[in-house]
Design an enzyme around this catalytic site. Structure first.
Site, PDB file in Angstrom:
ATOM      1  N   ASP A  85       0.731  -1.223   0.020  1.00  0.00           N
ATOM      2  CA  ASP A  85      -0.044  -0.075   0.067  1.00  0.00           C
ATOM      3  C   ASP A  85       0.763   1.256   0.054  1.00  0.00           C
ATOM      4  O   ASP A  85       2.210   1.249  -0.112  1.00  0.00           O
ATOM      5  CB  ASP A  85      -0.974  -0.040   1.089  1.00  0.00           C
ATOM      6  CG  ASP A  85      -0.292  -0.069   2.431  1.00  0.00           C
ATOM      7  OD1 ASP A  85       0.984   0.027   2.392  1.00  0.00           O
ATOM      8  OD2 ASP A  85      -0.945  -0.772   3.685  1.00  0.00           O
ATOM      9  N   TYR A 294      -4.495  -9.721   2.089  1.00  0.00           N
ATOM     10  CA  TYR A 294      -4.155  -8.243   2.743  1.00  0.00           C
ATOM     11  C   TYR A 294      -5.439  -7.779   3.386  1.00  0.00           C
ATOM     12  O   TYR A 294      -6.282  -7.706   2.512  1.00  0.00           O
ATOM     13  CB  TYR A 294      -3.457  -7.364   1.930  1.00  0.00           C
ATOM     14  CG  TYR A 294      -2.699  -6.231   2.559  1.00  0.00           C
ATOM     15  CD1 TYR A 294      -1.874  -6.436   3.379  1.00  0.00           C
ATOM     16  CD2 TYR A 294      -3.134  -4.922   2.084  1.00  0.00           C
ATOM     17  CE1 TYR A 294      -1.306  -5.405   4.157  1.00  0.00           C
ATOM     18  CE2 TYR A 294      -2.537  -3.934   2.584  1.00  0.00           C
ATOM     19  CZ  TYR A 294      -1.504  -3.991   3.725  1.00  0.00           C
ATOM     20  OH  TYR A 294      -1.063  -2.919   4.237  1.00  0.00           O
ATOM     21  N   ARG A 296      -6.105  -4.539   4.341  1.00  0.00           N
ATOM     22  CA  ARG A 296      -6.363  -3.089   4.295  1.00  0.00           C
ATOM     23  C   ARG A 296      -6.689  -2.695   2.761  1.00  0.00           C
ATOM     24  O   ARG A 296      -5.729  -2.519   2.103  1.00  0.00           O
ATOM     25  CB  ARG A 296      -5.260  -2.523   4.728  1.00  0.00           C
ATOM     26  CG  ARG A 296      -4.806  -2.256   6.322  1.00  0.00           C
ATOM     27  CD  ARG A 296      -3.998  -1.624   6.824  1.00  0.00           C
ATOM     28  NE  ARG A 296      -3.369  -1.524   8.121  1.00  0.00           N
ATOM     29  CZ  ARG A 296      -2.344  -2.306   8.458  1.00  0.00           C
ATOM     30  NH1 ARG A 296      -1.613  -3.002   7.661  1.00  0.00           N
ATOM     31  NH2 ARG A 296      -2.125  -2.409   9.692  1.00  0.00           N
TER      32      ARG A 296
END
Length: 696
Positions: A85, A294, A296
């Site tokens: 990210d 993941y 997020r």
């Protein structure tokens, strides 16, 4: 030896197993450096020089940086495997800067699940550091630093508030605005009226035969309707229609936090913490497995590989007719779509089959994620809905029956969204007369809007584009830590300080307190990544507007007057006022710093042990408290450390062994370890001699 650097230490063990002996895996433990707090305003940003940032290594990361430098020196090749990210990209760039790596050639690994295939695929297909992502993160960090530092300093000096920020303050405004709506709400009267029929049906009032007066506003209207009720109700309309209920899409960060709060009563912080463990890896038998992708993400997209395997799983376990299609729904708000939705990494790890390897919280959250991802690909639930209307005098009453024709996705996963429960109606036909047995009449009042709980707040933040999936939990935690909101059973109420903070920020910084500003900022940061905006343009436009408003606030914002206690300083006779510190509130002189008097806290007199004195110094023994309970000790502390019963206890705990100290020759004592960690041998010459050895 090749070096792989990840963010979290818990990933090291898992990834090391997958890569083998040729690789060393170390963790940066998050960011290793940040903007400096030195220089003009402590911002770490040279505003006059194109907002040039000055970074400094985190003091608590000195050993980590030293270890990474040594490992890099001995490594043939370095791979950066930080999170996929914006923050993870920035951490990779900072690692390049600190370790002397070239970001244009250093290999950057990207994977969205910690499984062996995903890790090996990333190793085979590395990329380099994405500097557009890094610039976007740096821009956001500079804006947040300038706003955070300047606003926090201003508010602390003016009204005693601890902090403010771009996302934090707008979120707080949502809570305070809702509270004002509640306080200003004026309830309106209405009446519920229903009939109980002979065939056990309960039918509700639905207006008059002309399609008007849907609401009964007062008791006079309620009595009018009641008085006109006839002995029989006539079935005037009977309509049956099919209804399809589509499955919910797989989880995003926001929807996972909402569902975990509603179904499992997890706070957003707890949800993220448990999900992090599931992502980083759980020991299952002889292997360590990352169980979910993941966590997020704001995307509901699923990989084609997972969809294919999931459809086969549904066919094998439920049947061909239960197979649906991938959700065509779109995520709400500003979506980066950089990652998949949250899903299990492998369907072979069914929740029940690995339950013994998981804690209760891990199991419950994993089961939620597993079932939701599968259910999103299952066929819709099909119902038959029958709506019946009855005429009684001049008024209409209605009821509804729901029958499930095909359970579809609900066979695996029931949504928290309220779905009508199955209701079977008795046989009915149009024109049929049914006797009215009872009339129910109840006065009601409209209710104010409900306060935000964690699930509703996260949902609203997502819909309005306030913050990112990675910031929801930390924003809520900050509001609670700053005491801007109180939370009872997860429901938020703003404190007086929280309301005062929002009022002042709204008065002087209204453009930045608008939810559209925060969501537009996220779009502009994404534009930097896409090459449609420049860092300097965004920073210039932000700072020019912010600085002009800040100058006005600095001059015109009223300084809050401290609350007087009604007492006066014994030194200079000035009024005493209440002040705050990190240790709590205290009363002090209002003439500070000329007078530094602080009123001592009132303490209860110590309880004295009668007819007994300290055997060491002769002073009285008094009752004291510790985390382990109450005890009697010498009132001469700290000069005398005598504690009653301690000597006898030591004699019982310490046993002379048949061994002597190899350092000083004194006898070794058998001592008990703390927290039931077992006995050990220690020198009786302590504290001069500190020799100890374990008992084998």
């Amino acid at each position: 030896m090749k070096l792989v650097i990840v963010e979290s230490p818990t990933k090291c063990k898992t990834i090391k197993k997958y890569l083998g002996e040729d690789y060393q895996v170390l963790a940066s433990c998050g960011h290793i450096r940040d903007l400096s707090t030195k220089g003009k305003g402590g911002l770490g940003v040279d505003i006059d020089n194109d907002f040039k940032p000055t970074y400094e290594n985190a003091k608590d990361k000195a050993k980590i940086i030293s270890d990474l430098k040594l490992a890099k020196k001995n490594a043939k090749e370095v791979y950066l495997a930080t999170d996929p990210d914006r923050e993870g990209e920035a951490i990779s760039w900072h690692l390049c800067e600190v370790l002397g790596l070239d970001p244009s050639s250093t290999k950057r690994l990207e994977f969205h699940e910690i499984t062996k295939p995903a890790i090996l695929k990333a190793i085979e297909n590395p990329r380099t550091v994405d500097m557009s992502l890094v610039q976007s993160q740096e821009t956001r960090r500079i804006i947040d630093r300038i706003m955070g530092f300047k606003l926090s300093t201003l508010l602390k000096n003016k009204i005693g508030s601890v902090s403010a920020g771009r996302v934090q303050s707008v979120t707080l405004k949502l809570i305070t605005d809702r509270e004002k709506e509640i306080q200003e709400f004026i309830p309106k009267e209405y009446w519920n009226l229903s009939l109980e029929l002979e065939n056990k049906l309960k039918v509700k009032y639905d207006g008059d035969i002309y399609g008007e007066n849907k609401t009964i506003e007062n008791s006079f209207k309620a009595e009018e309707v009641e008085s006109s009720i006839k002995e029989y109700a006539i079935v005037s309309s009977l309509v049956t229609r099919p209804r399809r209920l589509e499955s919910k899409p797989p989880f995003t960060t926001s929807t996972l936090q909402q569902e975990a709060y509603t179904k499992l009563h997890f706070s957003t912080k707890k949800t993220q913490s448990v999900a992090q463990k599931l992502y980083e890896g759980i020991d299952i038998g002889n292997e360590t497995v990352g169980l979910i992708t993941y966590m997020r993400t704001d995307s509901i997209r699923l990989s084609p590989e997972f969809v294919s395997k999931a459809i086969n799983y549904i066919k094998d376990n439920f049947g061909e007719n239960y197979v649906g299609s991938e959700s065509s729904k779109k995520s709400k708000g500003v979506v980066q779509d950089a990652h998949e939705a949250i899903r299990p990494t492998s369907l072979r790890y069914e929740p029940k089959s690995i339950k013994e390897h998981l804690s209760s919280d891990e199991y419950n959250l994993y089961k939620l994620i597993y079932k939701r991802a599968l259910a999103s690909l299952m066929a819709p639930k099909q119902e038959e809905v029958t709506q019946v209307k009855f005429t009684c005098g001049e008024y209409i009453f209605k009821c509804e029956g729901v029958v499930t024709k095909f359970d579809g996705y609900s066979k695996l996963y029931e949504s928290t969204v309220s779905e009508e429960k199955e209701t079977n109606l008795p046989p009915l036909k149009e024109g049929e007369y049914i006797k009215v047995e009872k009339i129910n009449k109840e006065q009601k009042f409209t209710l104010p809007p409900s306060r935000f709980n964690e699930a509703k707040l996260v949902k609203t933040m997502e819909e309005l584009g306030i913050g990112r999936p990675s910031t929801y939990a930390s924003t809520i935690s900050t509001l609670k830590a700053r005491k801007y909101v109180s939370s009872e059973k997860g429901v938020f109420t703003p404190t007086a300080q929280g309301v005062n903070t929002v009022d002042n920020l709204t008065n002087f910084f209204s453009p930045f307190m608008d939810t559209t500003y925060t969501s537009n900022m996220e779009k502009k940061l994404d534009d930097i990544v896409d090459g449609n905006n420049s860092r300097i343009n965004l920073l210039d436009s932000f700072y020019n507007e912010f600085d002009s408003l800040y100058g006005v606030a600095l001059k015109e914002m009223d300084k809050a007057k401290p609350v007087e206690t009604g007492e006066y300083c014994p030194i200079c006779s000035s009024p005493l006022v209440m002040k705050k510190s990190k240790f709590g509130e205290f009363a002090a002189c209002s003439n500070y710093p000329s007078c530094k008097y602080i009123k001592p806290k009132e303490t209860k007199p110590l309880e004295i042990l009668e007819n007994e004195v300290c055997p060491k110094c002769g002073k009285t023994l008094v009752k004291r408290k510790s985390k382990n309970g109450e005890f009697f000790a010498c009132s001469g502390f700290p000069k005398c450390h005598y504690i009653k019963g301690q000597e006898e206890q030591k004699k019982q705990e310490e046993v002379i062994s048949n061994k002597t100290c190899p350092k000083c020759g004194k006898p070794l004592l058998v001592k008990k370890g703390r927290n039931n960690k077992g006995d050990f041998l220690a020198c009786s010459g302590f504290p001069k001699c500190r020799y100890i050895e374990s008992i084998k």
